[in-house]
Design a protein around this motif. Sequence first.
Motif, PDB file in Angstrom:
ATOM      1  N   VAL A 495      43.599  45.668  44.995  1.00 57.29           N
ATOM      2  CA  VAL A 495      42.781  44.533  45.424  1.00 57.29           C
ATOM      3  C   VAL A 495      43.615  43.259  45.440  1.00 57.29           C
ATOM      4  CG1 VAL A 495      40.808  43.083  44.815  1.00 57.29           C
ATOM      5  CG2 VAL A 495      40.628  45.565  44.670  1.00 57.29           C
ATOM      6  N   ASP A 501      40.957  41.261  49.696  1.00 57.27           N
ATOM      7  CA  ASP A 501      40.338  41.700  48.435  1.00 57.27           C
ATOM      8  C   ASP A 501      39.469  42.934  48.659  1.00 57.27           C
ATOM      9  OD1 ASP A 501      41.532  39.597  47.133  1.00 57.27           O
ATOM     10  OD2 ASP A 501      39.799  38.263  47.303  1.00 57.27           O
ATOM     11  N   ASP A 502      40.063  43.939  49.283  1.00 57.49           N
ATOM     12  CA  ASP A 502      39.314  45.117  49.753  1.00 57.49           C
ATOM     13  C   ASP A 502      39.066  46.087  48.609  1.00 57.49           C
ATOM     14  OD1 ASP A 502      38.124  47.087  51.173  1.00 57.49           O
ATOM     15  OD2 ASP A 502      39.802  47.515  52.508  1.00 57.49           O
ATOM     16  N   MET A 503      38.024  45.845  47.813  1.00 56.79           N
ATOM     17  CA  MET A 503      37.667  46.722  46.703  1.00 56.79           C
ATOM     18  C   MET A 503      37.183  48.085  47.207  1.00 56.79           C
ATOM     19  SD  MET A 503      37.355  47.305  43.454  1.00 56.79           S
ATOM     20  CE  MET A 503      37.395  45.745  42.558  1.00 56.79           C
ATOM     21  N   HIS A 536      30.488  42.694  47.496  1.00 55.40           N
ATOM     22  CA  HIS A 536      31.926  42.944  47.405  1.00 55.40           C
ATOM     23  C   HIS A 536      32.294  44.356  47.857  1.00 55.40           C
ATOM     24  CE1 HIS A 536      32.331  39.247  44.988  1.00 55.40           C
ATOM     25  NE2 HIS A 536      31.197  39.626  44.415  1.00 55.40           N
TER      26      HIS A 536
END
Length: 556
Positions: A495, A501-503, A536
């Motif tokens: 991340v 911020d590709d969770m 998210h």
Amino acid sequence: MNKQAIYDAVQQWQQRCLIDDRSLFTDEVLWTNEHLHTLQTLLERSDVRTFDDAWRTQLRGADDAMYALLVEVLYMYYLFPQSSSVRYETKKRKLLDVAQAGGIARPTDEQLQPLQAGLAATGTFYNAAKYDEVRYIVQFALSLKQLAREQREALLASPWEGLKRLLVDARQTMKKDVQMEHILAHLLAPTYYACIASSAHKTRIIEAFKHILKHREDDIDRQLYDLRQELSNEMEDVDFYASPLYAMWQPKKSEPTLSLHGLVFGDASDVLRAQIETALKSGKHILFTGAPGTGKSKLATIVCEQLEQPYMRVTASANWSAYDTIGGYRPTKTGELQFHPGVFLQALKPDAKWLILDEMNRANMDEAFGPLFSVLAGDDVVLPYEASNGQPVVMTRQEQHGEHVYVMRNDWRIIGTMNTSDKATLFDVSYALMRRFAFIPVPLPKTITPALMTSYLHAWQMTYDDVEQLAALWQTIQDVRKVGPAIIEDVVRYVMLSEQDDMTSALILYVVPQLEGVAKYRIEQWLDALKPFRDHLQVQRLREACEDLFNWSDYE
């Protein structure tokens, strides 16, 4: 949960199942001699040592009664252990998995409530040898079912002669020493049998208090009964695992010298450190067990480095044979055959190095490690090969010299790791090898708190904006599959390095593959639990990844 509920449940089991042949949870006839014998036969059908791997194959095609009976046998298996040994959520899940596989009605939450408390801790091998512990319950019931109803009632009402005879008979029939023998004795006759699951602990307690025993009984359980009667004159509650009695029989432990710097184990650190030191001092090799990412390999490296032991690290393979581990002939450049040592002999010579053996259970133990068993037991082994000096290659524990001699000194150690989520190969370890290793579980945190998450981030030298969210996310993963902090470290690192911020991608890459073998309904429960994180996470992407990886369409 009141512990009395456990004893009440046992009384119901004794009356409904052992005497009346009925089910514990329904009014159906279930605990019959015929059903028990069939289940015993099914459970003996496979050589797989891991019970949770074996039963799905062994019961495939069996009728509903076999699944219902196995659920109730597992219920009895899980009544005794405290949550420190087996969590209630785990107990419940194991029973529901069997019920779902058999397509039978699940026990209700009210019926499962007695599993919450537990009476005492069970040893490491209670879980590792679950196969034998469960089969002992079946064998005990079978021993009883050979008798008429009136005889059963009489034997169960006679703790020293009747019950004892049944317990010993089950053990002798199985030819296995299991903790369940001691557990059932206490559950069925708690007034007479101490709440102790370990025969070694019983022996140690009697040795420590023998000076106050007035009668010299041959039976250790009768000795413990007399001892408790003597001690009850001085204290209200005779608990050998509480102060002050515990300190009087438990061996004094030396101050630990290992430091687990860089690894976060919380309150378990001191116990883990003491277990490692004691195992090494007692001459045992070590096998670290635990979920993926708990730090088993790093811990093995830290042990070697802090004890200033040179080490060699290899990863076991399913393709290993004795050629890879011990050695064999290999052609030279001139075409001649020359003995070439395998990984074990390479660790012994020319300079002895401790051997770190990752994923040890992936290898076929008996085939790959065969000659090693004898040497670990203290015997010399002459291999069917010749060294370049023309002498037969020898593995020995005796101090000898020569190009053909490989000496396994007393201070040489193997430190293995075993992934307890590797369902294909877990505990495919022969008892000949298990006896020579100390199995040390590398723990996971039971509850993921923001404070604990902060400790891990500090150890990883990383930061994360929303620590509370990260802790809650890890907890949702723990509820469906135990994964260690190293998996979460990979997630956080991805991340941090991703531009957006590709969770979601991080979970697909590092967490979803760890769910292999988890029941579909439990993965779906996890996906539902992720809905509060939708700001998210793209839960639909995660669902599609699970569908593709686990071929869910095949089961629609």
